[in-house]
Design a protein around this motif. Sequence first.
Motif, PDB file in Angstrom:
ATOM      1  N   GLY A 151       0.831  -1.209   0.000  1.00  0.00           N
ATOM      2  CA  GLY A 151       0.000   0.000   0.000  1.00  0.00           C
ATOM      3  C   GLY A 151       0.855   1.243   0.000  1.00  0.00           C
ATOM      4  O   GLY A 151       0.538   2.242  -0.643  1.00  0.00           O
ATOM      5  N   HIS A 152       1.981   1.226   0.711  1.00  0.00           N
ATOM      6  CA  HIS A 152       2.874   2.380   0.795  1.00  0.00           C
ATOM      7  C   HIS A 152       3.471   2.733  -0.557  1.00  0.00           C
ATOM      8  O   HIS A 152       3.618   3.905  -0.908  1.00  0.00           O
ATOM      9  N   GLN A 153       3.810   1.719  -1.381  1.00  0.00           N
ATOM     10  CA  GLN A 153       4.508   1.970  -2.626  1.00  0.00           C
ATOM     11  C   GLN A 153       3.658   2.678  -3.672  1.00  0.00           C
ATOM     12  O   GLN A 153       4.175   3.213  -4.631  1.00  0.00           O
ATOM     13  N   THR A 204       4.681   6.209  -6.604  1.00  0.00           N
ATOM     14  CA  THR A 204       4.462   5.898  -8.025  1.00  0.00           C
ATOM     15  C   THR A 204       3.297   6.670  -8.605  1.00  0.00           C
ATOM     16  O   THR A 204       3.195   6.822  -9.820  1.00  0.00           O
ATOM     17  N   GLY A 205       2.401   7.170  -7.757  1.00  0.00           N
ATOM     18  CA  GLY A 205       1.233   7.897  -8.245  1.00  0.00           C
ATOM     19  C   GLY A 205       0.088   6.976  -8.617  1.00  0.00           C
ATOM     20  O   GLY A 205      -0.984   7.418  -9.019  1.00  0.00           O
ATOM     21  N   GLU A 206       0.278   5.673  -8.471  1.00  0.00           N
ATOM     22  CA  GLU A 206      -0.766   4.707  -8.814  1.00  0.00           C
ATOM     23  C   GLU A 206      -1.910   4.774  -7.804  1.00  0.00           C
ATOM     24  O   GLU A 206      -1.686   4.909  -6.612  1.00  0.00           O
ATOM     25  N   LYS A 207      -3.154   4.699  -8.293  1.00  0.00           N
ATOM     26  CA  LYS A 207      -4.329   4.755  -7.423  1.00  0.00           C
ATOM     27  C   LYS A 207      -5.242   3.570  -7.747  1.00  0.00           C
ATOM     28  O   LYS A 207      -6.228   3.713  -8.487  1.00  0.00           O
ATOM     29  N   PRO A 208      -4.916   2.391  -7.212  1.00  0.00           N
ATOM     30  CA  PRO A 208      -5.660   1.182  -7.583  1.00  0.00           C
ATOM     31  C   PRO A 208      -6.975   0.968  -6.838  1.00  0.00           C
ATOM     32  O   PRO A 208      -7.752   0.088  -7.189  1.00  0.00           O
ATOM     33  N   PHE A 229      -7.983   6.101  -5.170  1.00  0.00           N
ATOM     34  CA  PHE A 229      -7.104   6.404  -4.055  1.00  0.00           C
ATOM     35  C   PHE A 229      -5.879   5.505  -4.104  1.00  0.00           C
ATOM     36  O   PHE A 229      -5.923   4.394  -4.642  1.00  0.00           O
ATOM     37  N   SER A 230      -4.775   6.001  -3.529  1.00  0.00           N
ATOM     38  CA  SER A 230      -3.524   5.246  -3.532  1.00  0.00           C
ATOM     39  C   SER A 230      -3.476   4.209  -2.425  1.00  0.00           C
ATOM     40  O   SER A 230      -2.715   3.250  -2.500  1.00  0.00           O
TER      41      SER A 230
END
Length: 311
Positions: free
Chosen positions: A23-25, A29-33, A43-44
């Motif tokens: 979850g931290h990574q 990276t800007g990824e919001k899965p 949300f990230s």
Amino acid sequence: MEGKPLNSELCDQDFTQSLTPIGHQHIPTGEKPFKCKMCHKSFSQSRTLLKHRCIHKGEESFMCEVCHKSFSRSMNLHRHQRIHTGEKPFTCEVCEKSFSDSSNFRVHQRIHTGEKPFTCQVCDKSFSQLSSLQVHQVIHTGEKPFKCEICDKAYTTSTRLLMHQSIHTGEKPFRCEVCEVSFIESSELLIHQRIHTGEKPFKCEVCKKSFSQSSSLHTHQRIHTGERPFTCELCNKSFPYSSSLRVHIRSHTGERPFRCEVCDKSFSHLMSLRVHQCIHTREKPFTGEVCEKAFTQLQSILQHQTIHTGE
């Protein structure tokens, strides 16, 4: 049993729970899965999504006992309660001004530090507040998002729109406590109040004469500089004041806007009308210092004074 420390490959931070670094990574990276099924906002981190879902569920379990407003988080309630208590726990060490909110406190500190972290990518001008940068950027984009619903005139800021709307509403929200005269803008009230206080904060560096308005000082300084920015398009004669140019133009146009109500005679100057009116009122406002003889016109008294001076 305590888990084996796990390491983030991006920032070298250690975690003891196997799900935490994953979850931290997503942060760097800007990824919001994690996506909300109700409004599709992403949300990230999963915990941020869980907090967001409270908005849709209406789960606002923290209620203000004073005004009964509800909040989804206790820290938001605590911040809100300062409105009622007047608590201002954040105090500036430089000027001792206090604030109820930490974000407002941080913005204030930039006055003393000179920090301007928000920079325009077009012209590199910097600002202490994000909102100031956003207002500035309109200069480059030409965007005027605030439109008057009555006349469709558009403005770059909501403040300017509100000022404009008073033309239609007639509202003048800024009232003088001394004489109860009202104004559209707070700046107009501030200038007006100097009539009562006698304050003249704008001083001429040449002759030390003071003025209540910066514009009055700027106009006055032309006496010393000899600047004549107002030029007649017909004869190229220049004047230090716009009012002097307007009067001069009447010599070309023949306009005489000042009319005597008694005899209908017209004049190009207001002062000429006032002198003329003395004929009808028999008023003699100009009095000699030596013999106290009175005259209707300034020219007449100046001519009379030569009797005493011998000039």
